[in-house]
Design a protein around this motif. Structure first.
Motif, PDB file in Angstrom:
ATOM      1  N   THR A   1       0.872  -1.230  -0.029  1.00 35.33           N
ATOM      2  CA  THR A   1       0.156   0.074  -0.008  1.00 35.33           C
ATOM      3  C   THR A   1       0.782   1.306  -0.014  1.00 35.33           C
ATOM      4  O   THR A   1       1.884   1.267   0.725  1.00 35.33           O
ATOM      5  CB  THR A   1      -0.940   0.044   1.123  1.00 35.33           C
ATOM      6  OG1 THR A   1      -1.753  -1.270   1.377  1.00 35.33           O
ATOM      7  CG2 THR A   1      -1.766   1.330   1.172  1.00 35.33           C
ATOM      8  N   LEU A   2       0.663   2.064  -0.882  1.00 30.98           N
ATOM      9  CA  LEU A   2       1.437   3.471  -0.907  1.00 30.98           C
ATOM     10  C   LEU A   2       0.363   4.511  -0.264  1.00 30.98           C
ATOM     11  O   LEU A   2      -0.565   4.547  -0.684  1.00 30.98           O
ATOM     12  CB  LEU A   2       1.605   3.769  -2.454  1.00 30.98           C
ATOM     13  CG  LEU A   2       2.435   2.644  -3.091  1.00 30.98           C
ATOM     14  CD1 LEU A   2       2.351   3.279  -4.717  1.00 30.98           C
ATOM     15  CD2 LEU A   2       3.737   2.606  -2.667  1.00 30.98           C
ATOM     16  N   TYR A   3       1.098   5.086   0.380  1.00 32.10           N
ATOM     17  CA  TYR A   3       0.254   6.066   1.338  1.00 32.10           C
ATOM     18  C   TYR A   3       0.692   7.701   1.264  1.00 32.10           C
ATOM     19  O   TYR A   3       1.932   7.809   0.517  1.00 32.10           O
ATOM     20  CB  TYR A   3       0.502   5.791   2.983  1.00 32.10           C
ATOM     21  CG  TYR A   3      -0.021   4.700   3.352  1.00 32.10           C
ATOM     22  CD1 TYR A   3      -1.286   4.499   3.651  1.00 32.10           C
ATOM     23  CD2 TYR A   3       0.882   3.475   3.593  1.00 32.10           C
ATOM     24  CE1 TYR A   3      -1.753   3.408   4.206  1.00 32.10           C
ATOM     25  CE2 TYR A   3       0.362   2.369   4.048  1.00 32.10           C
ATOM     26  CZ  TYR A   3      -0.898   2.245   4.500  1.00 32.10           C
ATOM     27  OH  TYR A   3      -1.433   0.933   4.778  1.00 32.10           O
ATOM     28  N   PRO A   4       0.043   8.675   1.451  1.00 31.49           N
ATOM     29  CA  PRO A   4       0.586  10.027   1.231  1.00 31.49           C
ATOM     30  C   PRO A   4       1.906  10.177   1.917  1.00 31.49           C
ATOM     31  O   PRO A   4       1.897   9.950   2.835  1.00 31.49           O
ATOM     32  CB  PRO A   4      -0.667  10.999   1.904  1.00 31.49           C
ATOM     33  CG  PRO A   4      -1.744   9.754   1.582  1.00 31.49           C
ATOM     34  CD  PRO A   4      -1.449   8.602   1.882  1.00 31.49           C
ATOM     35  N   GLY A   5       2.565  10.758   1.284  1.00 35.66           N
ATOM     36  CA  GLY A   5       4.240  11.065   1.678  1.00 35.66           C
ATOM     37  C   GLY A   5       5.002   9.959   1.447  1.00 35.66           C
ATOM     38  O   GLY A   5       5.954  10.099   1.891  1.00 35.66           O
ATOM     39  N   ASP A   6       4.740   8.971   0.948  1.00 41.76           N
ATOM     40  CA  ASP A   6       5.480   7.873   0.327  1.00 41.76           C
ATOM     41  C   ASP A   6       6.347   8.581  -0.861  1.00 41.76           C
ATOM     42  O   ASP A   6       5.669   9.160  -1.691  1.00 41.76           O
ATOM     43  CB  ASP A   6       4.866   6.551   0.010  1.00 41.76           C
ATOM     44  CG  ASP A   6       4.698   5.904   1.333  1.00 41.76           C
ATOM     45  OD1 ASP A   6       4.989   6.036   2.439  1.00 41.76           O
ATOM     46  OD2 ASP A   6       3.764   4.567   1.184  1.00 41.76           O
ATOM     47  N   VAL A   7       7.609   7.814  -1.034  1.00 43.10           N
ATOM     48  CA  VAL A   7       8.293   8.673  -2.184  1.00 43.10           C
ATOM     49  C   VAL A   7       8.689   7.284  -3.169  1.00 43.10           C
ATOM     50  O   VAL A   7       9.129   6.249  -2.557  1.00 43.10           O
ATOM     51  CB  VAL A   7       9.377   9.244  -1.755  1.00 43.10           C
ATOM     52  CG1 VAL A   7      10.486   9.693  -2.767  1.00 43.10           C
ATOM     53  CG2 VAL A   7       9.049  10.655  -0.874  1.00 43.10           C
ATOM     54  N   ILE A   8       8.826   7.436  -4.376  1.00 44.98           N
ATOM     55  CA  ILE A   8       9.256   6.490  -5.315  1.00 44.98           C
ATOM     56  C   ILE A   8      10.289   7.097  -6.094  1.00 44.98           C
ATOM     57  O   ILE A   8      10.322   8.115  -6.924  1.00 44.98           O
ATOM     58  CB  ILE A   8       8.152   5.883  -6.287  1.00 44.98           C
ATOM     59  CG1 ILE A   8       7.118   5.628  -5.502  1.00 44.98           C
ATOM     60  CG2 ILE A   8       8.832   4.919  -7.172  1.00 44.98           C
ATOM     61  CD1 ILE A   8       5.788   5.244  -6.399  1.00 44.98           C
ATOM     62  N   ASN A   9      11.438   6.490  -6.059  1.00 41.18           N
ATOM     63  CA  ASN A   9      12.667   6.914  -7.094  1.00 41.18           C
ATOM     64  C   ASN A   9      12.882   6.107  -8.033  1.00 41.18           C
ATOM     65  O   ASN A   9      12.847   4.675  -8.042  1.00 41.18           O
ATOM     66  CB  ASN A   9      14.145   6.582  -6.433  1.00 41.18           C
ATOM     67  CG  ASN A   9      14.413   7.753  -5.070  1.00 41.18           C
ATOM     68  OD1 ASN A   9      13.596   8.886  -5.128  1.00 41.18           O
ATOM     69  ND2 ASN A   9      15.112   7.751  -4.336  1.00 41.18           N
ATOM     70  N   THR A  10      12.556   6.739  -9.498  1.00 40.48           N
ATOM     71  CA  THR A  10      12.275   5.802 -10.547  1.00 40.48           C
ATOM     72  C   THR A  10      13.219   5.508 -11.569  1.00 40.48           C
ATOM     73  O   THR A  10      12.875   5.080 -12.483  1.00 40.48           O
ATOM     74  CB  THR A  10      11.145   6.709 -11.334  1.00 40.48           C
ATOM     75  OG1 THR A  10      11.719   8.168 -11.718  1.00 40.48           O
ATOM     76  CG2 THR A  10       9.696   6.935 -10.762  1.00 40.48           C
ATOM     77  N   GLY A  11      14.294   5.564 -10.978  1.00 44.57           N
ATOM     78  CA  GLY A  11      15.385   5.126 -11.606  1.00 44.57           C
ATOM     79  C   GLY A  11      16.429   6.050 -12.317  1.00 44.57           C
ATOM     80  O   GLY A  11      16.121   7.342 -12.446  1.00 44.57           O
ATOM     81  N   THR A  12      17.612   5.707 -13.004  1.00 46.13           N
ATOM     82  CA  THR A  12      18.547   6.765 -13.725  1.00 46.13           C
ATOM     83  C   THR A  12      18.817   6.484 -14.939  1.00 46.13           C
ATOM     84  O   THR A  12      18.900   5.298 -15.423  1.00 46.13           O
ATOM     85  CB  THR A  12      19.793   6.712 -12.680  1.00 46.13           C
ATOM     86  OG1 THR A  12      20.401   7.963 -12.920  1.00 46.13           O
ATOM     87  CG2 THR A  12      20.774   5.575 -12.795  1.00 46.13           C
ATOM     88  N   PRO A  13      19.085   7.514 -15.875  1.00 45.69           N
ATOM     89  CA  PRO A  13      19.656   7.275 -17.333  1.00 45.69           C
ATOM     90  C   PRO A  13      21.122   6.848 -17.065  1.00 45.69           C
ATOM     91  O   PRO A  13      21.727   6.968 -16.275  1.00 45.69           O
ATOM     92  CB  PRO A  13      19.362   8.464 -17.676  1.00 45.69           C
ATOM     93  CG  PRO A  13      19.414   9.486 -16.805  1.00 45.69           C
ATOM     94  CD  PRO A  13      18.935   8.902 -15.376  1.00 45.69           C
ATOM     95  N   ALA A  14      21.613   6.460 -18.387  1.00 45.04           N
ATOM     96  CA  ALA A  14      23.057   6.372 -18.555  1.00 45.04           C
ATOM     97  C   ALA A  14      23.769   7.369 -18.201  1.00 45.04           C
ATOM     98  O   ALA A  14      23.474   8.394 -18.104  1.00 45.04           O
ATOM     99  CB  ALA A  14      23.093   5.829 -20.009  1.00 45.04           C
ATOM    100  N   GLY A  15      25.240   7.013 -17.820  1.00 44.20           N
ATOM    101  CA  GLY A  15      26.314   7.897 -17.395  1.00 44.20           C
ATOM    102  C   GLY A  15      26.860   7.660 -16.282  1.00 44.20           C
ATOM    103  O   GLY A  15      27.678   8.570 -15.788  1.00 44.20           O
TER     104      GLY A  15
END
Length: 286
Positions: free
Chosen positions: A237-251
């Motif tokens: 369950t995702l709640y208000p105030g949770d954070v998702i870091n969605t990945g990084t590009p090349a480099g």
């Protein structure tokens, strides 16, 4: 809106950056910027009304004022690994069939210009510019990516600092290399979702000591933001105030030829996402 928190660590006050770039004090109408505020539509409406009324919000003098993380009392930080086609290619990894998940502890979060500490014994501290997604409505078992985007309160710049030896060579999961202190600078702003019409059209860049290292776009994500939120809602369950870091590009340093240019004390990292602001960190030894 561009929401932020300013002041000394642990004593930040809520603020807003208005359309003219003026920093304004929100502490008279909200106690902080956190999941409780993001889930409170009447409170957000009061903030919007105050922001639109000339002279309603006091001006803050930004000179010498520290900018802290734009979100207080983060519940959890869920991270997506290998979520850019070009980053998977540079590291020699197969394109994942489903999102790869790991977690960062909320106590890794620091402000966008706070010092980042290179861990003791580290030989492979690496950089990663990322789009952070902040949840504004409780999400569980969502049916579609479109529905999932409706649960997003806003977006921010995140620096997913990583220690690759700890992450890859020391056994177990990735978490050892992801949770060292100061390993998640966040901000400067939480930009509300209405100001980001397409989260898949955001350029991301990162520099080390003035040299451009990462130059990508969220259009290259393997799993777009809406799909990531939908997918996660079937496992937690995702709640208000949770954070998702969605990945990084090349480099990243990991993907470069030997000798790989990992970070060390004295280096300066700068990163930005178009429309979401810019970070700058000096590295020091832990």
């Amino acid at each position: 809106m561009k929401l932020l928190r300013v002041g000394t660590a642990g004593a930040e006050r809520p603020a807003l950056l208005d359309q003219d770039g003026t920093l304004r004090d929100l502490s008279g109408i909200v106690t902080d910027i956190d999941g409780g505020l993001l889930a409170d539509e009447p409170a957000l409406a009061r903030v919007r009304a105050a922001a639109a009324a000339p002279g309603e919000l006091p001006v803050l003098d930004a000179d010498g004022l520290r900018v802290g993380p734009p979100l207080a009392r983060i519940g959890k930080i869920v991270c997506i690994g290998l979520n850019y086609h070009d980053h998977a290619t540079e590291t020699g990894a197969a394109i994942p069939d489903e999102p790869i998940l790991f977690f960062k502890a909320p106590d890794t979060v620091v402000g966008p210009e706070d010092t980042v500490l290179v861990p003791r014994g580290s030989r492979k501290t690496d950089w990663e510019v990322e789009l952070a997604v902040v949840i504004g409505r409780t999400a569980r078992y969502l049916d579609s990516a479109e529905e999932a985007l409706g649960h997003v309160a806003g977006y921010a710049v995140a620096h997913d600092v990583s220690e690759r030896e700890f992450q890859i060579e020391r056994g177990g999961t990735w978490d050892k290399g992801k949770n060292c202190e100061t390993f998640n600078p966040l901000g400067p702003w939480l930009v509300t979702a209405d100001e980001v019409p397409d989260p898949q059209a955001l350029p991301l860049k990162l520099w080390v000591n003035g040299e451009l290292k990462q130059d990508g776009t969220t259009a290259d994500q393997i799993f777009p933001v809406g799909e990531v939120v939908r997918y996660l809602s079937h496992f937690m369950t995702l709640y208000p105030g949770d954070v998702i870091n969605t990945g990084t590009p090349a480099g990243v340093a990991l993907g470069q030829p030997e000798p790989k240019p990992y970070l060390k004390a004295g280096d300066v990292v700068e990163l930005e996402i178009e429309g979401l602001g810019r970070q700058r960190q000096e590295l020091k030894g832990a």
